[in-house]
Design a protein around this motif. Sequence first.
Motif, PDB file in Angstrom:
ATOM      1  N   SER A 129       1.012  -1.353  -0.056  1.00  0.00           N
ATOM      2  CA  SER A 129       0.032   0.029  -0.003  1.00  0.00           C
ATOM      3  C   SER A 129       0.790   1.282  -0.164  1.00  0.00           C
ATOM      4  O   SER A 129       0.461   2.539  -0.572  1.00  0.00           O
ATOM      5  CB  SER A 129      -0.762  -0.050   1.250  1.00  0.00           C
ATOM      6  OG  SER A 129      -0.204   0.196   2.388  1.00  0.00           O
TER       7      SER A 129
ATOM      8  N   TYR B 274       1.703   3.006  -3.393  1.00  0.00           N
ATOM      9  CA  TYR B 274       0.768   3.856  -4.178  1.00  0.00           C
ATOM     10  C   TYR B 274       0.887   5.096  -3.754  1.00  0.00           C
ATOM     11  O   TYR B 274       0.795   5.999  -4.628  1.00  0.00           O
ATOM     12  CB  TYR B 274      -0.487   3.105  -3.739  1.00  0.00           C
ATOM     13  CG  TYR B 274      -1.034   2.127  -4.713  1.00  0.00           C
ATOM     14  CD1 TYR B 274      -1.546   2.364  -5.928  1.00  0.00           C
ATOM     15  CD2 TYR B 274      -0.889   0.839  -4.339  1.00  0.00           C
ATOM     16  CE1 TYR B 274      -1.951   1.185  -6.654  1.00  0.00           C
ATOM     17  CE2 TYR B 274      -1.326  -0.397  -4.881  1.00  0.00           C
ATOM     18  CZ  TYR B 274      -2.132   0.018  -6.206  1.00  0.00           C
ATOM     19  OH  TYR B 274      -2.349  -1.021  -7.170  1.00  0.00           O
TER      20      TYR B 274
ATOM     21  N   GLN C 257      -9.223  -0.259  -8.834  1.00  0.00           N
ATOM     22  CA  GLN C 257      -9.249  -0.560  -7.190  1.00  0.00           C
ATOM     23  C   GLN C 257     -10.564  -0.957  -6.741  1.00  0.00           C
ATOM     24  O   GLN C 257     -10.724  -1.280  -5.646  1.00  0.00           O
ATOM     25  CB  GLN C 257      -8.626   0.906  -6.497  1.00  0.00           C
ATOM     26  CG  GLN C 257      -7.337   1.458  -7.029  1.00  0.00           C
ATOM     27  CD  GLN C 257      -6.411   0.425  -6.783  1.00  0.00           C
ATOM     28  OE1 GLN C 257      -6.445  -0.108  -5.653  1.00  0.00           O
ATOM     29  NE2 GLN C 257      -5.188   0.108  -7.718  1.00  0.00           N
TER      30      GLN C 257
ATOM     31  N   MET D  62     -10.666   0.151   4.837  1.00  0.00           N
ATOM     32  CA  MET D  62      -9.777  -0.194   3.493  1.00  0.00           C
ATOM     33  C   MET D  62     -10.676  -0.361   2.374  1.00  0.00           C
ATOM     34  O   MET D  62     -10.377   0.146   1.272  1.00  0.00           O
ATOM     35  CB  MET D  62      -9.061  -1.596   3.534  1.00  0.00           C
ATOM     36  CG  MET D  62      -7.698  -1.173   4.379  1.00  0.00           C
ATOM     37  SD  MET D  62      -6.706  -2.951   4.300  1.00  0.00           S
ATOM     38  CE  MET D  62      -7.127  -3.585   5.463  1.00  0.00           C
TER      39      MET D  62
ATOM     40  N   LEU E 215     -10.799   1.923  -1.113  1.00  0.00           N
ATOM     41  CA  LEU E 215     -10.443   1.497  -2.317  1.00  0.00           C
ATOM     42  C   LEU E 215     -11.725   1.652  -3.234  1.00  0.00           C
ATOM     43  O   LEU E 215     -11.594   2.014  -4.441  1.00  0.00           O
ATOM     44  CB  LEU E 215      -9.996   0.029  -2.285  1.00  0.00           C
ATOM     45  CG  LEU E 215      -8.774  -0.518  -1.506  1.00  0.00           C
ATOM     46  CD1 LEU E 215      -8.447  -1.964  -1.243  1.00  0.00           C
ATOM     47  CD2 LEU E 215      -7.615   0.271  -2.584  1.00  0.00           C
TER      48      LEU E 215
ATOM     49  N   MET F  84      -5.896   6.255  -1.562  1.00  0.00           N
ATOM     50  CA  MET F  84      -4.707   5.619  -1.222  1.00  0.00           C
ATOM     51  C   MET F  84      -4.087   5.734  -0.005  1.00  0.00           C
ATOM     52  O   MET F  84      -3.904   4.832   0.865  1.00  0.00           O
ATOM     53  CB  MET F  84      -3.588   5.606  -2.352  1.00  0.00           C
ATOM     54  CG  MET F  84      -4.197   5.305  -3.853  1.00  0.00           C
ATOM     55  SD  MET F  84      -4.149   3.447  -3.866  1.00  0.00           S
ATOM     56  CE  MET F  84      -5.764   3.322  -4.067  1.00  0.00           C
TER      57      MET F  84
ATOM     58  N   ARG G 271      -6.331   4.269   2.620  1.00  0.00           N
ATOM     59  CA  ARG G 271      -6.125   2.797   2.679  1.00  0.00           C
ATOM     60  C   ARG G 271      -5.082   2.545   3.563  1.00  0.00           C
ATOM     61  O   ARG G 271      -5.064   1.497   4.237  1.00  0.00           O
ATOM     62  CB  ARG G 271      -5.981   1.977   1.250  1.00  0.00           C
ATOM     63  CG  ARG G 271      -6.083   0.510   0.986  1.00  0.00           C
ATOM     64  CD  ARG G 271      -4.618  -0.102   1.002  1.00  0.00           C
ATOM     65  NE  ARG G 271      -3.955   0.170   0.018  1.00  0.00           N
ATOM     66  CZ  ARG G 271      -3.740  -0.191  -1.023  1.00  0.00           C
ATOM     67  NH1 ARG G 271      -4.653  -1.515  -1.222  1.00  0.00           N
ATOM     68  NH2 ARG G 271      -3.197  -0.052  -2.261  1.00  0.00           N
ATOM     69  N   VAL G 272      -3.686   3.182   3.369  1.00  0.00           N
ATOM     70  CA  VAL G 272      -2.532   2.975   4.107  1.00  0.00           C
ATOM     71  C   VAL G 272      -3.175   3.267   5.710  1.00  0.00           C
ATOM     72  O   VAL G 272      -2.768   2.531   6.435  1.00  0.00           O
ATOM     73  CB  VAL G 272      -1.637   4.153   3.994  1.00  0.00           C
ATOM     74  CG1 VAL G 272      -0.358   3.837   4.962  1.00  0.00           C
ATOM     75  CG2 VAL G 272      -0.873   3.553   2.642  1.00  0.00           C
TER      76      VAL G 272
ATOM     77  N   GLY H  15      -5.250   0.110   6.886  1.00  0.00           N
ATOM     78  CA  GLY H  15      -4.264  -0.917   7.015  1.00  0.00           C
ATOM     79  C   GLY H  15      -3.448  -1.021   8.289  1.00  0.00           C
ATOM     80  O   GLY H  15      -3.362  -2.097   8.779  1.00  0.00           O
TER      81      GLY H  15
END
Lengths: 467, 194
Positions: free
Chosen positions: A30, A33, A333, A387, A391, A426, A429-430, A433
Amino acid sequence: MYRSQRLGLKYLVASTAMFGAMIVFGLLSSFYYVHPTLLLNVFNFNSAKIVHIDGLVIWLLMGFIGSIYWFLPQELEREVEGIGLAELLFWVFCAAVAVVVLVFIFVQYGSANERSMWLINQGRKYVEAPRWAAVGITAVAVVFAYNVIATTLKGRKPTGIVIVLIADLVPLVVLYLDAFPEMANMSQDLFWWWWLVHLWVEATWEVLIGCIMAWTLMHLVDASRRVVESWLYVEVALVLGTGILGLGHHYFWIGTPRYWLAIGGFFSALEPLPLLGMVVHAVYDAGERRLRAANRPAFYWAMAEAFGNFLGAGVWGFMMTLPQVNLYAHGTQWTASHGHFAFWGAYGCGLISVLYLVLAKTRGCEDLDGSTWKWSFALLNAGMLGMAGALLVAGIDQAFFERAIGGSTWDAFLAMQGRPWFREGMWARVAFGLLFACGYVVLVYDLAAISKTREPRVERATAAAGS
Amino acid sequence: MYTQDPIFWRAGAIAASAFMCVVLAALTIDTLQQITPGGAHVPPYDVINRSIGYQYDSARGEYVPKIGGEELIFGHRYTAAEASDLIARGKLVIQSRACIDCHTFFGNGAYYAPDLTRAWMDPFWARYDGPKRADRLTKFLMHPIRLGARPMPDLHIQRDEAEATVAYLKWISGVDANGFPDRFGAPAPAAGGK
């Protein structure tokens, strides 16, 4: 405790370790990105992604195998046949996984020759493992199938769950043979590759987790065998009745004939039905029990499995499965959002439920509860929902602006990477995550704490008998 | 009641699965014929000797590859056998470098880098340095440059490997994928983006 159950525990421990490795490499993937030059020419994105997705497959496979080795002797009331060979192959499996991961990290890729295919990387998504390792995985699967079939044949009358399990293991092993070929024609390659990937993930694995959850519910809430087996058959009828031709939603755009658009669209639109049935039943069960069960973490994770499977695989899958939407959503995505949520809901939550159930049974503490598991439950599920949401935002942006308007060229793709909604997705998402990874750490801490503070049931019983 | 008997549902599970397996087997036989090189949807390998475009087909309502006259790559006219060997080698390069774990083909793979289905005909190559399109692609594969937000790594691709990959990308761009990707290379409408 049967030897098979001890082996099951080893598999579950190894599976949980692979879950962790998968998260580490997922987080790393991740970061590329948001920082595309990260480790460029040292450890490229594709290497990180390979360990992430292959780690996912091995995590789940080891979890399924471990769960079945744990439940099977209780179901058939006898030790598993050929258990010595199975124990040996566990260590072979672990050693092979370790070597393959090291090769993926330190060798990464080779030249265009057969040696690379046999020793380094086959370069087909999900089945990148070099051929020697694929031979090893086949051997493990064959011995596992032999264990189940031979034990059933030697045991008393087989139960409905075991019959379904055996009927499922045969195609599971045969389909894996598709991990070996190397076809020049990409259309044919992908045609057969989807037999492996779809018919594993959306058919045989669904049935496998169905068997495991059937046992889990019988142990967890004393569900009646008659009801559980009837539901399992209904699930098989619906999963395979819709999922076999649901394979067609992967045949829209790979060069296959147009009739797959109608067949794939229709049957994959029906694929959420069995998952909806599970949610209806879960709501009924939860209401009847007023959300109370002796082993609360296992019960809540089983409920999360029903809802996660329906939302992640069912709703998220349906959203993008009709060809008119899929033409733009496919390969963005948006697909990644569905993939993350579906694997988690369909399989991840169920395996965590099994972990808590098996731990409680092994340690003789039926009344498992506390506050730590709630933290890991909340962090893992919030992390996954975040997440999937992040995405989805990035993927829908991609479907509209890069695909529908931009015309899918390289310029359209590159322009997309700079769009605010995509970049924000993105970064989100990190962040989610990292939240998910925290949930994993708390989960492992909780499982380890329960293991340490409670005496194993077998040893306690042995001590009592000796005194 | 018979519906409370698991045997009833077992019969249903067996019947549904068996029927769908038979239908899938029949469709598989037909599909494999159509996706063999030279079949209805997949061009023969020696299509690399001809020009390949991508145009809107008003009768079908979607974009389809258009195979034109002779347009050689690397100044060589490949026989069917040579083309077949070259394409097989190109696929081996693609697998050995795990291209599909960054890129996609027909939208399948990883979503970190652009789809390669129509990479051969991407407008990007018109701006790239080199005498002809095949030479430009070869040069890029051997010595990749940074493209905006995506730096392509140097995967130590040798010249013969790069040429085989270019041939592969040309061949695959001729596959009829039912309109995927839509509007590839068409000019974007005026009011696009935020």
